[in-house]
Design a protein around this motif. Sequence first.
Motif, PDB file in Angstrom:
ATOM      1  N   PRO A  53      42.866  41.938  36.823  1.00  0.00           N
ATOM      2  CA  PRO A  53      44.235  42.400  36.575  1.00  0.00           C
ATOM      3  C   PRO A  53      44.626  43.516  37.526  1.00  0.00           C
ATOM      4  O   PRO A  53      43.784  44.266  38.010  1.00  0.00           O
ATOM      5  N   ARG A  54      45.900  43.619  37.777  1.00  0.00           N
ATOM      6  CA  ARG A  54      46.421  44.664  38.645  1.00  0.00           C
ATOM      7  C   ARG A  54      46.341  46.013  37.940  1.00  0.00           C
ATOM      8  O   ARG A  54      46.691  46.142  36.773  1.00  0.00           O
ATOM      9  N   ARG A  55      45.879  47.043  38.670  1.00  0.00           N
ATOM     10  CA  ARG A  55      45.827  48.397  38.123  1.00  0.00           C
ATOM     11  C   ARG A  55      47.169  49.094  38.353  1.00  0.00           C
ATOM     12  O   ARG A  55      47.936  48.693  39.232  1.00  0.00           O
ATOM     13  N   PRO A  56      47.440  50.138  37.586  1.00  0.00           N
ATOM     14  CA  PRO A  56      48.692  50.882  37.785  1.00  0.00           C
ATOM     15  C   PRO A  56      48.831  51.369  39.221  1.00  0.00           C
ATOM     16  O   PRO A  56      47.892  51.932  39.789  1.00  0.00           O
ATOM     17  N   GLY A  57      49.988  51.127  39.813  1.00  0.00           N
ATOM     18  CA  GLY A  57      50.250  51.574  41.168  1.00  0.00           C
ATOM     19  C   GLY A  57      49.882  50.590  42.249  1.00  0.00           C
ATOM     20  O   GLY A  57      50.257  50.768  43.412  1.00  0.00           O
ATOM     21  N   GLU A  58      49.128  49.546  41.917  1.00  0.00           N
ATOM     22  CA  GLU A  58      48.746  48.553  42.918  1.00  0.00           C
ATOM     23  C   GLU A  58      49.908  47.601  43.201  1.00  0.00           C
ATOM     24  O   GLU A  58      50.654  47.222  42.294  1.00  0.00           O
ATOM     25  N   PHE A  66      46.785  39.060  43.949  1.00  0.00           N
ATOM     26  CA  PHE A  66      46.311  38.814  42.590  1.00  0.00           C
ATOM     27  C   PHE A  66      46.585  37.355  42.232  1.00  0.00           C
ATOM     28  O   PHE A  66      47.740  36.918  42.192  1.00  0.00           O
ATOM     29  N   VAL A  67      45.506  36.606  41.995  1.00  0.00           N
ATOM     30  CA  VAL A  67      45.639  35.177  41.733  1.00  0.00           C
ATOM     31  C   VAL A  67      44.937  34.814  40.430  1.00  0.00           C
ATOM     32  O   VAL A  67      44.076  35.553  39.937  1.00  0.00           O
ATOM     33  N   THR A  68      45.304  33.666  39.885  1.00  0.00           N
ATOM     34  CA  THR A  68      44.659  33.175  38.667  1.00  0.00           C
ATOM     35  C   THR A  68      43.284  32.610  39.014  1.00  0.00           C
ATOM     36  O   THR A  68      43.031  32.233  40.165  1.00  0.00           O
ATOM     37  N   PRO A  69      42.387  32.521  38.032  1.00  0.00           N
ATOM     38  CA  PRO A  69      41.088  31.895  38.302  1.00  0.00           C
ATOM     39  C   PRO A  69      41.229  30.473  38.839  1.00  0.00           C
ATOM     40  O   PRO A  69      40.437  30.045  39.689  1.00  0.00           O
ATOM     41  N   GLU A  70      42.233  29.755  38.359  1.00  0.00           N
ATOM     42  CA  GLU A  70      42.435  28.375  38.806  1.00  0.00           C
ATOM     43  C   GLU A  70      42.810  28.327  40.295  1.00  0.00           C
ATOM     44  O   GLU A  70      42.313  27.493  41.052  1.00  0.00           O
ATOM     45  N   ARG A  71      43.680  29.234  40.710  1.00  0.00           N
ATOM     46  CA  ARG A  71      44.077  29.294  42.118  1.00  0.00           C
ATOM     47  C   ARG A  71      42.904  29.717  42.995  1.00  0.00           C
ATOM     48  O   ARG A  71      42.711  29.184  44.095  1.00  0.00           O
ATOM     49  N   PHE A  72      42.079  30.628  42.503  1.00  0.00           N
ATOM     50  CA  PHE A  72      40.908  31.064  43.253  1.00  0.00           C
ATOM     51  C   PHE A  72      39.956  29.883  43.450  1.00  0.00           C
ATOM     52  O   PHE A  72      39.418  29.686  44.546  1.00  0.00           O
ATOM     53  N   ASP A  73      39.748  29.091  42.400  1.00  0.00           N
ATOM     54  CA  ASP A  73      38.892  27.903  42.501  1.00  0.00           C
ATOM     55  C   ASP A  73      39.392  26.967  43.599  1.00  0.00           C
ATOM     56  O   ASP A  73      38.605  26.404  44.371  1.00  0.00           O
ATOM     57  N   GLU A  74      40.712  26.804  43.662  1.00  0.00           N
ATOM     58  CA  GLU A  74      41.313  25.915  44.654  1.00  0.00           C
ATOM     59  C   GLU A  74      41.055  26.415  46.075  1.00  0.00           C
ATOM     60  O   GLU A  74      40.726  25.635  46.973  1.00  0.00           O
ATOM     61  N   LEU A  75      41.197  27.727  46.282  1.00  0.00           N
ATOM     62  CA  LEU A  75      40.972  28.301  47.603  1.00  0.00           C
ATOM     63  C   LEU A  75      39.522  28.126  48.050  1.00  0.00           C
ATOM     64  O   LEU A  75      39.250  27.833  49.214  1.00  0.00           O
ATOM     65  N   VAL A  76      38.587  28.304  47.129  1.00  0.00           N
ATOM     66  CA  VAL A  76      37.164  28.131  47.453  1.00  0.00           C
ATOM     67  C   VAL A  76      36.862  26.665  47.758  1.00  0.00           C
ATOM     68  O   VAL A  76      36.190  26.339  48.744  1.00  0.00           O
ATOM     69  N   ALA A  77      37.380  25.767  46.916  1.00  0.00           N
ATOM     70  CA  ALA A  77      37.082  24.341  47.054  1.00  0.00           C
ATOM     71  C   ALA A  77      37.606  23.761  48.363  1.00  0.00           C
ATOM     72  O   ALA A  77      37.014  22.834  48.921  1.00  0.00           O
ATOM     73  N   THR A  78      38.692  24.316  48.878  1.00  0.00           N
ATOM     74  CA  THR A  78      39.290  23.805  50.113  1.00  0.00           C
ATOM     75  C   THR A  78      38.826  24.559  51.355  1.00  0.00           C
ATOM     76  O   THR A  78      39.392  24.393  52.432  1.00  0.00           O
ATOM     77  N   GLY A  79      37.810  25.420  51.208  1.00  0.00           N
ATOM     78  CA  GLY A  79      37.233  26.113  52.354  1.00  0.00           C
ATOM     79  C   GLY A  79      38.111  27.188  52.955  1.00  0.00           C
ATOM     80  O   GLY A  79      37.950  27.557  54.116  1.00  0.00           O
ATOM     81  N   HIS A 144      30.344  61.262  39.739  1.00  0.00           N
ATOM     82  CA  HIS A 144      31.485  62.170  39.575  1.00  0.00           C
ATOM     83  C   HIS A 144      32.785  61.504  40.015  1.00  0.00           C
ATOM     84  O   HIS A 144      33.824  61.611  39.338  1.00  0.00           O
ATOM     85  N   ARG A 145      32.747  60.805  41.135  1.00  0.00           N
ATOM     86  CA  ARG A 145      33.948  60.139  41.637  1.00  0.00           C
ATOM     87  C   ARG A 145      34.387  59.018  40.704  1.00  0.00           C
ATOM     88  O   ARG A 145      35.578  58.835  40.456  1.00  0.00           O
ATOM     89  N   LEU A 146      33.430  58.261  40.208  1.00  0.00           N
ATOM     90  CA  LEU A 146      33.765  57.140  39.337  1.00  0.00           C
ATOM     91  C   LEU A 146      34.361  57.626  38.023  1.00  0.00           C
ATOM     92  O   LEU A 146      35.354  57.078  37.531  1.00  0.00           O
ATOM     93  N   VAL A 147      33.782  58.675  37.437  1.00  0.00           N
ATOM     94  CA  VAL A 147      34.309  59.228  36.184  1.00  0.00           C
ATOM     95  C   VAL A 147      35.688  59.839  36.425  1.00  0.00           C
ATOM     96  O   VAL A 147      36.628  59.659  35.633  1.00  0.00           O
ATOM     97  N   GLY A 148      35.821  60.559  37.539  1.00  0.00           N
ATOM     98  CA  GLY A 148      37.087  61.214  37.832  1.00  0.00           C
ATOM     99  C   GLY A 148      38.205  60.250  38.138  1.00  0.00           C
ATOM    100  O   GLY A 148      39.388  60.577  37.976  1.00  0.00           O
ATOM    101  N   ARG A 149      37.860  59.036  38.576  1.00  0.00           N
ATOM    102  CA  ARG A 149      38.877  58.042  38.889  1.00  0.00           C
ATOM    103  C   ARG A 149      39.653  57.635  37.647  1.00  0.00           C
ATOM    104  O   ARG A 149      40.858  57.395  37.696  1.00  0.00           O
ATOM    105  N   GLY A 150      38.933  57.547  36.519  1.00  0.00           N
ATOM    106  CA  GLY A 150      39.588  57.287  35.244  1.00  0.00           C
ATOM    107  C   GLY A 150      40.197  55.911  35.092  1.00  0.00           C
ATOM    108  O   GLY A 150      41.078  55.704  34.249  1.00  0.00           O
ATOM    109  N   THR A 151      39.770  54.946  35.897  1.00  0.00           N
ATOM    110  CA  THR A 151      40.356  53.612  35.814  1.00  0.00           C
ATOM    111  C   THR A 151      39.509  52.639  35.006  1.00  0.00           C
ATOM    112  O   THR A 151      39.919  51.511  34.775  1.00  0.00           O
ATOM    113  N   GLU A 152      38.309  53.052  34.578  1.00  0.00           N
ATOM    114  CA  GLU A 152      37.438  52.180  33.806  1.00  0.00           C
ATOM    115  C   GLU A 152      37.016  52.865  32.506  1.00  0.00           C
ATOM    116  O   GLU A 152      36.906  54.095  32.439  1.00  0.00           O
TER     117      GLU A 152
END
Length: 201
Positions: A53-58, A66-79, A144-152
């Motif tokens: 999912p898109r994070r705030p500000g992205e 940002f694509v659906t799992p189905e669209r990602f599968d299609e991109l992989v399958a078609t090389g 410290h950076r990961l905790v301070g990021r606050g996105t997870e």
Amino acid sequence: MTDPAPASPPPTTAPARLTVLSGPTAVGKGTVSAEMRRRRPDLWISVSCTTRPRRPGEVEGVHYHFVTPERFDELVATGQMLEWAVVHGVHRYGTPREPVERQLAAGRPVLLELDLQGARQVRVAMPEAQFVFLTPPSFEELVHRLVGRGTEGPEERERRLATARQELDAVTEFDHVVVNDDVTRATGELMRLMGLQEQVA
């Protein structure tokens, strides 16, 4: 009388060299890439596809496609993916192949910002590329950076830290190591490795 030496062929534009920037989560790959783009607007940085999912500000098409799992599968399958991976055991990320090859053929400097799995796949697909590992000054600083990021949340944060520990062990697989103790200094070192000079406005 000897025959004259054959004329040299006309010079051609050689494809640019691809540089792959990788490193553990929260080490600052995105921050360094953004600073690289600021200093060198002509530098082409690939925009990855992701199923997360898109994070705030992205912004779509700027930070990720940002694509659906189905669209990602299609991109992989078609090389159409140069590389792709499941990151942190949850979401998939991948680099579209055609834009990268087009920019390199045009002689434009290209930087790929990838996780470890993706970097390994590019190593197989394009072994002539340059691989740079961005590392934190210490593991404590990474936490410290990961905790301070606050996105997870706590569970996601622990999963990412576990992944980071494994990623740090892969440092010997890379051609160069850049310590991100200071964004300005780290960016300058990466630019030197890519043979780039800062453009003067």
